[in-house]
Design a protein around this motif. Structure first.
Motif, PDB file in Angstrom:
ATOM      1  N   ASP A 117      26.731 -29.265 -56.607  1.00 36.28           N
ATOM      2  CA  ASP A 117      25.925 -28.184 -57.171  1.00 36.28           C
ATOM      3  C   ASP A 117      26.038 -26.906 -56.351  1.00 36.28           C
ATOM      4  O   ASP A 117      26.116 -25.803 -56.896  1.00 36.28           O
ATOM      5  N   ASP A 125      25.545 -28.030 -63.917  1.00 38.71           N
ATOM      6  CA  ASP A 125      24.752 -28.664 -62.875  1.00 38.71           C
ATOM      7  C   ASP A 125      24.891 -30.179 -63.022  1.00 38.71           C
ATOM      8  O   ASP A 125      25.078 -30.701 -64.124  1.00 38.71           O
ATOM      9  N   THR A 176      24.149 -32.868 -53.004  1.00 36.66           N
ATOM     10  CA  THR A 176      24.016 -31.422 -53.233  1.00 36.66           C
ATOM     11  C   THR A 176      25.351 -30.674 -53.162  1.00 36.66           C
ATOM     12  O   THR A 176      25.432 -29.535 -53.605  1.00 36.66           O
ATOM     13  N   TRP A 227      19.617 -25.810 -61.966  1.00 36.02           N
ATOM     14  CA  TRP A 227      18.313 -26.463 -62.093  1.00 36.02           C
ATOM     15  C   TRP A 227      17.842 -26.932 -60.732  1.00 36.02           C
ATOM     16  O   TRP A 227      18.553 -27.626 -60.020  1.00 36.02           O
ATOM     17  N   SER A 228      16.621 -26.540 -60.371  1.00 35.99           N
ATOM     18  CA  SER A 228      16.055 -26.995 -59.097  1.00 35.99           C
ATOM     19  C   SER A 228      14.577 -27.327 -59.244  1.00 35.99           C
ATOM     20  O   SER A 228      14.126 -28.396 -58.856  1.00 35.99           O
ATOM     21  N   SER A 229      13.803 -26.397 -59.832  1.00 38.10           N
ATOM     22  CA  SER A 229      12.365 -26.627 -59.965  1.00 38.10           C
ATOM     23  C   SER A 229      12.016 -27.440 -61.197  1.00 38.10           C
ATOM     24  O   SER A 229      10.885 -27.912 -61.340  1.00 38.10           O
ATOM     25  N   TYR A 250      12.820 -18.400 -57.139  1.00 40.82           N
ATOM     26  CA  TYR A 250      13.552 -19.126 -58.174  1.00 40.82           C
ATOM     27  C   TYR A 250      14.379 -18.170 -59.032  1.00 40.82           C
ATOM     28  O   TYR A 250      14.616 -17.022 -58.671  1.00 40.82           O
ATOM     29  N   THR A 304      13.726 -21.765 -63.090  1.00 38.50           N
ATOM     30  CA  THR A 304      14.352 -22.934 -62.455  1.00 38.50           C
ATOM     31  C   THR A 304      14.591 -22.666 -60.979  1.00 38.50           C
ATOM     32  O   THR A 304      14.582 -21.540 -60.531  1.00 38.50           O
ATOM     33  N   ASP A 359      22.639 -21.657 -51.538  1.00 41.70           N
ATOM     34  CA  ASP A 359      21.864 -22.439 -50.585  1.00 41.70           C
ATOM     35  C   ASP A 359      22.738 -23.143 -49.559  1.00 41.70           C
ATOM     36  O   ASP A 359      22.218 -23.750 -48.629  1.00 41.70           O
TER      37      ASP A 359
END
Length: 365
Positions: free
Chosen positions: A264, A232, A261, A281-283, A345, A365, A311
């Motif tokens: 990723d 990431d 973005t 990793w996002s949250s 998530y 995450t 996404d």
């Protein structure tokens, strides 16, 4: 520095067109190649490459002897089934339901797909999920006594090349408690030798209730596939992050993504259920994880995912043909396992590479 003209192996046209052509050629689930050879553009990424095994779960009827999600475990009859001894509570807004009722509800949705529900089906669904009255009561309801844990995954080393078992073991079994502890299910890992299990527990106990529907996995067979992943962007140096973002401007515009973005979502690591590779990793931001027993830096073992799709609008990571192409009847879209972590998530399981049987770590995450 990267060369903006160096885009090795890039197919012509939007990702959706490229994916369509690949889909027509393949007969087994295969992840499309990345639209850009990112290591040719950024050689600094080459030493960071890792393999991952995408599991590609699809609805099925796995047996004890199969790798699976939510399927039966090759569990020794003489070995106690694990129970969670920690406190368990729910509130009036999200009442817990029995595994039997949740499975019945899913069968009704599947059977009625494409037609009107019968009065009997509607009556059963109303019993399982009674209409809420307002104001909603939020009283805490405790569940007394230990809660039997549920099978999440069974993975044979023969099927999943990125598993690194302890010596003499060839099978990983993952179970969890279907209640939040405190924000996601608490998991247990068991490594064992399949050949040592001669008498199998054929009817394991089940919990009296499941806190959320997404904590009851549907049985799925697997179509494992090994791919290569990169970290990431949050795990890269600041200098490399800036270079990648600057370079991504034209690529992102072509795919209707933003430059911060594109890497990723399209080039770094795959979504969905997988073993090994890199965490997404996002949250939360990445932070070093160390073994509580020996201090060794932890490595990712497995990702439990809500979604198999990425996404990016092009769904560039979607294998073709899609395993068990959906959508699946009911309200789960393309989520064959029925699992939901938080609000959509992932749950990463990290283990000690020096000793896989040391306590593991769970991160959402």
């Amino acid at each position: 520095m990267w060369d903006p003209e160096l885009v090795v192996g890039r197919p012509r046209g939007p990702l959706s067109e490229v994916i369509g052509k690949i889909a027509a050629m393949n007969v087994t689930p295969v992840t499309p190649p990345r639209p850009i050879d990112v290591v040719a553009v950024f050689p600094q990424l080459a030493p960071l490459a890792r393999t991952a095994t995408r599991l590609h779960p699809r609805p099925g009827a796995p047996t004890w002897h199969d790798s699976s999600i939510g399927g039966p475990l090759l569990w020794p009859a003489e070995e106690p089934w694990p129970h969670c001894e920690e406190p368990h509570v729910v509130d009036g807004i999200n009442p817990a339901r029995s595994p039997a009722d949740l499975r019945l509800e899913r069968r009704i949705f599947a059977a009625s797909h494409g037609r009107e529900m019968t009065p009997e089906e509607r009556e059963t669904l109303a019993r399982i999920r009674p209409p809420q009255t307002y104001p909603v009561k939020v009283a805490v309801q405790p569940y007394e006594g230990p809660i039997a844990m549920l099978p999440v995954a069974q993975l044979y080393v023969r099927d999943v090349p990125d598993l690194s078992p302890p010596e003499g073991k060839d099978l990983l079994q993952v179970l969890w408690c279907p209640f939040d502890h405190p924000i996601m299910p608490r998991t247990l890992l068991f490594w064992r030798s399949a050949a040592a299990v001669t008498d199998v527990l054929d009817t394991p106990p089940e919990p009296p209730a499941v806190q959320f529907d997404g904590y009851l996995p549907d049985p799925c067979v697997l179509e494992p596939e090994q791919i290569t992943e990169y970290p990431d962007h949050l795990e890269l140096s600041e200098e490399l992050r800036k270079q990648i973002e600057q370079w991504s401007v034209p690529q992102a515009a072509e795919e209707d993504l933003t430059p911060d973005t594109y890497y990723d979502l399209v080039l770094s690591n795959a979504p969905g259920w997988k073993v090994g590779g890199w965490a997404g990793w996002s949250s939360t931001d990445p932070s070093p994880q160390h073994c509580s027993e020996c201090g060794t830096g932890m490595e990712i073992l497995m990702t439990v995912a809500t979604f198999e799709e990425g996404d990016d609008d092009a769904n560039s990571w979607s294998p073709h043909p899609h395993p068990g192409a959906g959508p699946y009847p009911g309200h789960r879209g393309y989520n064959a396992t029925g699992v939901q972590i938080g609000s959509g998530y992932r749950q990463h399981l990290f283990v000690c590479p020096a000793e896989p049987e040391h306590p593991h770590i769970e991160l959402m995450t």
